[in-house]
Write an enzyme that holds these catalytic residues in place. Sequence first.
Site, PDB file in Angstrom:
ATOM      1  N   HIS A  69      40.216  32.339  37.738  1.00 41.92           N
ATOM      2  CA  HIS A  69      40.633  32.925  39.013  1.00 41.92           C
ATOM      3  C   HIS A  69      39.572  32.614  40.065  1.00 41.92           C
ATOM      4  O   HIS A  69      38.379  32.645  39.766  1.00 41.92           O
ATOM      5  CB  HIS A  69      40.755  34.449  38.909  1.00 41.92           C
ATOM      6  CG  HIS A  69      40.817  35.107  40.255  1.00 41.92           C
ATOM      7  ND1 HIS A  69      41.989  35.240  40.961  1.00 41.92           N
ATOM      8  CD2 HIS A  69      39.840  35.600  41.067  1.00 41.92           C
ATOM      9  CE1 HIS A  69      41.739  35.796  42.133  1.00 41.92           C
ATOM     10  NE2 HIS A  69      40.438  36.032  42.219  1.00 41.92           N
ATOM     11  N   LYS A 123      38.982  33.393  32.679  1.00 37.92           N
ATOM     12  CA  LYS A 123      40.061  34.154  32.044  1.00 37.92           C
ATOM     13  C   LYS A 123      40.016  34.000  30.516  1.00 37.92           C
ATOM     14  O   LYS A 123      39.361  33.071  29.994  1.00 37.92           O
ATOM     15  CB  LYS A 123      41.402  33.661  32.597  1.00 37.92           C
ATOM     16  CG  LYS A 123      41.557  33.867  34.116  1.00 37.92           C
ATOM     17  CD  LYS A 123      42.974  33.534  34.587  1.00 37.92           C
ATOM     18  CE  LYS A 123      43.131  33.709  36.085  1.00 37.92           C
ATOM     19  NZ  LYS A 123      44.542  33.570  36.535  1.00 37.92           N
ATOM     20  N   GLU A 154      37.932  41.492  46.681  1.00 41.38           N
ATOM     21  CA  GLU A 154      37.818  41.328  45.229  1.00 41.38           C
ATOM     22  C   GLU A 154      36.383  41.543  44.741  1.00 41.38           C
ATOM     23  O   GLU A 154      36.162  42.151  43.692  1.00 41.38           O
ATOM     24  CB  GLU A 154      38.296  39.923  44.836  1.00 41.38           C
ATOM     25  CG  GLU A 154      39.786  39.730  45.061  1.00 41.38           C
ATOM     26  CD  GLU A 154      40.260  38.316  44.767  1.00 41.38           C
ATOM     27  OE1 GLU A 154      41.480  38.094  44.792  1.00 41.38           O
ATOM     28  OE2 GLU A 154      39.415  37.422  44.525  1.00 41.38           O
ATOM     29  N   ASN A 200      45.899  29.935  33.183  1.00 36.78           N
ATOM     30  CA  ASN A 200      45.314  28.932  34.083  1.00 36.78           C
ATOM     31  C   ASN A 200      43.787  29.010  34.210  1.00 36.78           C
ATOM     32  O   ASN A 200      43.220  28.599  35.213  1.00 36.78           O
ATOM     33  CB  ASN A 200      46.021  28.932  35.439  1.00 36.78           C
ATOM     34  CG  ASN A 200      45.985  30.282  36.115  1.00 36.78           C
ATOM     35  OD1 ASN A 200      45.255  31.170  35.680  1.00 36.78           O
ATOM     36  ND2 ASN A 200      46.743  30.441  37.181  1.00 36.78           N
ATOM     37  N   TYR A 218      45.316  42.436  41.144  1.00 40.62           N
ATOM     38  CA  TYR A 218      46.553  41.666  41.363  1.00 40.62           C
ATOM     39  C   TYR A 218      47.583  42.474  42.154  1.00 40.62           C
ATOM     40  O   TYR A 218      48.791  42.336  41.918  1.00 40.62           O
ATOM     41  CB  TYR A 218      47.130  41.209  40.019  1.00 40.62           C
ATOM     42  CG  TYR A 218      46.401  40.018  39.425  1.00 40.62           C
ATOM     43  CD1 TYR A 218      46.237  38.833  40.159  1.00 40.62           C
ATOM     44  CD2 TYR A 218      45.893  40.045  38.138  1.00 40.62           C
ATOM     45  CE1 TYR A 218      45.562  37.732  39.632  1.00 40.62           C
ATOM     46  CE2 TYR A 218      45.224  38.943  37.601  1.00 40.62           C
ATOM     47  CZ  TYR A 218      45.069  37.789  38.358  1.00 40.62           C
ATOM     48  OH  TYR A 218      44.415  36.694  37.836  1.00 40.62           O
TER      49      TYR A 218
HETATM   50  P1  IDP Z   1      46.196  32.166  42.257  1.00 39.56           P
HETATM   51  O1  IDP Z   1      45.614  32.627  40.938  1.00 39.56           O
HETATM   52  O2  IDP Z   1      46.308  30.670  42.323  1.00 39.56           O
HETATM   53  O3  IDP Z   1      45.500  32.752  43.465  1.00 39.56           O
HETATM   54  P2  IDP Z   1      48.365  34.058  42.766  1.00 39.56           P
HETATM   55  O4  IDP Z   1      49.633  33.748  43.486  1.00 39.56           O
HETATM   56  O5  IDP Z   1      47.366  34.915  43.456  1.00 39.56           O
HETATM   57  O6  IDP Z   1      47.726  32.674  42.291  1.00 39.56           O
HETATM   58  O7  IDP Z   1      48.782  34.729  41.378  1.00 39.56           O
HETATM   59  C1  IDP Z   1      47.809  35.323  40.535  1.00 39.56           C
HETATM   60  C2  IDP Z   1      48.082  34.927  39.084  1.00 39.56           C
HETATM   61  O8  IDP Z   1      49.380  35.378  38.696  1.00 39.56           O
HETATM   62  C3  IDP Z   1      48.115  33.417  38.835  1.00 39.56           C
HETATM   63  O9  IDP Z   1      46.837  32.865  38.621  1.00 39.56           O
HETATM   64  C4  IDP Z   1      48.968  33.333  37.590  1.00 39.56           C
HETATM   65  O10 IDP Z   1      48.198  33.662  36.429  1.00 39.56           O
HETATM   66  C5  IDP Z   1      50.002  34.425  37.838  1.00 39.56           C
HETATM   67  N1  IDP Z   1      51.217  33.917  38.498  1.00 39.56           N
HETATM   68  C6  IDP Z   1      51.383  33.610  39.813  1.00 39.56           C
HETATM   69  N2  IDP Z   1      52.629  33.170  40.066  1.00 39.56           N
HETATM   70  C7  IDP Z   1      53.272  33.214  38.875  1.00 39.56           C
HETATM   71  C8  IDP Z   1      54.634  32.884  38.480  1.00 39.56           C
HETATM   72  O11 IDP Z   1      55.476  32.463  39.273  1.00 39.56           O
HETATM   73  N3  IDP Z   1      54.933  33.052  37.155  1.00 39.56           N
HETATM   74  C9  IDP Z   1      54.042  33.511  36.238  1.00 39.56           C
HETATM   75  N4  IDP Z   1      52.761  33.839  36.576  1.00 39.56           N
HETATM   76  C10 IDP Z   1      52.382  33.699  37.863  1.00 39.56           C
HETATM   77 MG    MG Z   2      45.437  34.622  44.254  1.00 46.88          MG
END
Ligand code: IDP
Ligand code: MG
Length: 169
Positions: A146, A30, A157, A143, A70
């Site tokens: 991905h 990212k 994906e 973070n 997403y």
């Molecule tokens: P993942 O990346 O661990 O699979 P997902 O639930 O698929 O997590 O969410 C995708 C991305 O959306 C996350 O990596 C993060 O950047 C963002 N995200 C997920 N949940 C939240 C939240 O509660 N607040 C803000 N951003 C979030």
């Molecule tokens: Mg995810």
Amino acid sequence: MARVWRGVVRTRAGLIRYNMRMEQTLILIKPDAIQKRLTGIILSRFEALGLEIAAAKVVRASEELLREHYANLKGTPFVDGVVKFMMGDYNNLPDHRIYAFVLRGENAVSRVRAALGATNPEKAEPWTLRGQFGCIKDGVMQNAVHASGTPQEAEREIALWFKPEEVLP
Ligand code: IDP
Ligand code: MG
């Protein structure tokens, strides 16, 4: 796509059952990690897991691709922030590039996710990639990486980010 090998190995300690799945997973480095020059460190963690790179490219992702990627976040209050972040809006990159990879190996999906740690970098274990390198800025989770959450998610994906001929067998 996943192939499964099951079997039993006899050792001096007794019988060990194994259940290995040859899997592929989508990795996206990212914008925050690109800005911090973490690409080599991130790839070296995956290399140490014995995973092979089956595809790699630099992508200037469109908003359309990111919203499709997403799709599970549609309707959440943070989806727009996530898309802006993925387009480099918060990281002062000259363009909105992302590095995309397909990694392949035994149980690749769960092993890569374990190396990443929890979604929320403030809750990720400190020795994981997100725990070490992630942060939250202005309510947006930065973070670093991905990775697909399940083999089914990986298939969807990979088809979004790569043409079939770009993924080497
Ligand atoms: P993942 O990346 O661990 O699979 P997902 O639930 O698929 O997590 O969410 C995708 C991305 O959306 C996350 O990596 C993060 O950047 C963002 N995200 C997920 N949940 C939240 C939240 O509660 N607040 C803000 N951003 C979030
Ligand atoms: Mg995810």
